[in-house]
Design a protein around this motif. Structure first.
Motif, mmCIF file in Angstrom:
data_model
loop_
_atom_site.group_PDB
_atom_site.id
_atom_site.type_symbol
_atom_site.label_atom_id
_atom_site.label_comp_id
_atom_site.label_asym_id
_atom_site.label_seq_id
_atom_site.Cartn_x
_atom_site.Cartn_y
_atom_site.Cartn_z
ATOM 1 N N LEU A 14 0.813 -1.220 0.000
ATOM 2 C CA LEU A 14 0.000 0.000 0.000
ATOM 3 C C LEU A 14 0.845 1.269 0.000
ATOM 4 O O LEU A 14 0.374 2.336 0.383
ATOM 5 C CB LEU A 14 -0.925 0.011 1.227
ATOM 6 N N LYS A 15 2.078 1.159 -0.443
ATOM 7 C CA LYS A 15 3.021 2.276 -0.372
ATOM 8 C C LYS A 15 2.482 3.539 -1.041
ATOM 9 O O LYS A 15 2.629 4.646 -0.512
ATOM 10 C CB LYS A 15 4.337 1.868 -1.010
ATOM 11 N N ASN A 16 1.831 3.397 -2.170
ATOM 12 C CA ASN A 16 1.334 4.547 -2.925
ATOM 13 C C ASN A 16 -0.166 4.758 -2.782
ATOM 14 O O ASN A 16 -0.766 5.480 -3.577
ATOM 15 C CB ASN A 16 1.696 4.378 -4.407
ATOM 16 N N HIS A 17 -0.749 4.132 -1.781
ATOM 17 C CA HIS A 17 -2.189 4.263 -1.535
ATOM 18 C C HIS A 17 -2.385 4.836 -0.138
ATOM 19 O O HIS A 17 -2.506 4.095 0.842
ATOM 20 C CB HIS A 17 -2.886 2.910 -1.682
ATOM 21 N N HIS A 18 -2.366 6.163 -0.050
ATOM 22 C CA HIS A 18 -2.310 6.848 1.240
ATOM 23 C C HIS A 18 -3.486 6.503 2.145
ATOM 24 O O HIS A 18 -3.304 6.148 3.316
ATOM 25 C CB HIS A 18 -2.246 8.360 1.004
ATOM 26 N N GLU A 19 -4.700 6.600 1.639
ATOM 27 C CA GLU A 19 -5.880 6.370 2.465
ATOM 28 C C GLU A 19 -5.976 4.905 2.876
ATOM 29 O O GLU A 19 -6.316 4.588 4.022
ATOM 30 C CB GLU A 19 -7.149 6.796 1.715
#
Length: 474
Positions: free
Chosen positions: A23-28
């Motif tokens: 989830l590195k680039n999926h902030h929420e």
């Protein structure tokens, strides 16, 4: 789910991979994952605790917004009162209700009457003091216009329940943590995973290789049966307990800060070589900084601090509150009173020097060494109230220290070596700590892996069991 359990190891590696890789680039989604993991972590202690922490979270989230929306001071005070009374009432019920009942029943017995109030069947939720104070600091900061209320209940819930520091701190301020949840926030720590791992390893070494060894070989025997040992061994037992509780609690803080750093978040430093203090007041500036600064900022200054009212009264109330925060018992009240009296005396001395046109007294050379040793001895002596369990236990320990006919001093080489190592580590220059962490971060990844494996091997070789961290009980 204790930090030193295999359950936590598997749990943390799973969360780390999800947050840092999947989830590195999926902030929420990353925040959703951390919130779910934090609630799972807390429910592993007791699933019923989830409802409690969510209740305190919801109370302060709602009242924080209402404080900001109120147009008049009276309205702001009303909603702040709702926040404080609701949160502290929950804390008082779970942590202090039986203490008040026992004290009331004891009073009735002292008056020759039959005790009439039964004790409550309640479980003390792990970490309730920490996340309660963390939550109400948010409402207090909004009331003082130092903080804007957060719009997301999810973000505020993560702030309260973030699992690395949930059960034993440090007490995190909303102004420090909430900005890190913003999408635009940039990590400022270099090599967060490497430096976080170094902190975690240091924390486990402190806990298992030092604190637990001191407990098994010196502290526990001394407090279990003080009459069996010489005054010398009992005094060493108090010194060893001071280092045990420091290595245990600062070790937990290192693990918490390291775990948070590996996940991409920063938690504040909670200790600053407390046994280098040259006064009792200075000791509290160095010891459990997040807790002592909370009482300073919100209680001492709230009462008027040194500007309004009687500064000695304000200090007394603040330190008695610190004592009671640590536990529900008259021994903790006495602990607070002792430190209150010492700090009040130091403030009186300081005021007298100021009236004479003198500044703060400086200590150098051998005078500094003697002063540090003397303050450390006073702190260690007061900890008989902290560790003794009850006032009668503390009295029995101090009474045994006066029995000079007893010469039994079973101080083995492992115990003595561990105590010497604890002292040496504490008094080494702080810069050395930063330097060895920097060296570790520069190592090849394969070498770092070797260091981790070697450290784990040493820890497993020295471990004396899975003793819980001391501050879990608070």
């Amino acid at each position: 789910m204790a930090f030193q359990s295999y359950h936590f190891l598997v749990f943390f590696i799973t969360v780390f991979l999800l947050v840092r890789v999947v989830l590195k680039n999926h902030h929420e989604a990353k925040k959703n994952c951390l919130l779910a993991a934090s609630y799972y972590f807390y429910m592993c202690w007791d699933w019923r605790f989830a409802g409690l922490i969510f209740s305190i979270t919801l109370i302060n989230y709602v009242t924080g917004r209402l404080i900001k929306q109120a147009d008049e001071t009276a309205g702001k005070k009303l909603w702040l009162g709702v926040s404080l009374i609701s949160s502290l009432s929950i804390l008082a019920y779970f942590k202090y209700a039986n203490f008040f009942i026992e004290s009331f029943n004891g009073l009735l017995i002292g008056l020759g009457l039959e005790p009439s109030v039964p004790l409550l069947s309640v479980i003390l939720p792990v970490g309730i003091s920490f996340y309660t104070f963390q939550s109400i600091s948010y409402s207090l900061d909004i009331y003082r216009n130092r903080l804007e209320p957060v719009s997301s209940l999810r973000d505020f819930s993560l702030f309260v329940a973030f699992f690395p520091q949930l059960v034993a701190g440090p007490i995190v301020r909303a102004s420090h943590f909430l900005p890190q949840l913003d999408k635009s926030f940039k990590e400022e720590i270099k090599n967060p995973v490497e430096s976080g791992t170094a902190l975690i390893l240091r924390g486990f070494i402190k806990k298992i290789a030092i604190a637990d060894v001191l407990a098994v070989h010196i502290v526990d025997p001394a407090f279990a049966s003080p009459s069996d040992y010489s005054p010398l061994f009992l005094m060493i037992g108090l010194y060893a307990y001071s280092y045990q509780v420091y290595m245990d609690f600062s070790g937990y803080t290192d693990i918490a800060r390291g775990a948070a750093r590996c996940l991409g978040y920063d938690l504040q430093i909670n200790f600053d070589r407390p046994y280098k203090a040259t006064s009792i007041g200075n000791f509290w500036q160095r010891w459990h900084i997040s807790m002592s600064s909370f009482f300073r900022d919100y209680l001492f200054h709230g009462l008027g601090g040194s500007r309004y009212g009687n500064v000695y009264f304000n200090l007394f109330i603040t330190f008695v509150a610190i004592g009671i925060w640590h536990g529900a018992g008259w021994n903790f009240v006495a602990y607070g009173v002792c430190h209150a009296s010492l700090v009040m005396y130091e403030r009186w001395q300081l005021n007298r020097r100021k009236r004479a046109g003198l500044g703060v007294k400086e200590y150098t050379g051998l005078h500094w060494v003697w002063r540090v040793f003397w303050i450390f001895t006073i702190v260690s002596l007061t900890r008989v109230l902290f560790r003794g369990g009850t006032l009668s236990d503390a009295y029995a320990y101090m009474e045994a220290m006066g029995n000079w006919s007893n010469t039994h001093t079973p101080l083995g080489p492992l115990a003595l070596m561990t105590l010497i190592v604890a002292i040496a580590l504490h008094y080494t220059p702080s810069q050395w700590t930063y330097e060895w962490k920097a060296v570790y971060c520069r190592l090849n990844s394969w070498v770092q892996s070797g260091v981790i494996v070697a450290t784990l091997f040493v820890i497993l070789a020295l471990t004396t069991g899975t003793a819980p961290f001391i501050y879990f009980q608070f």
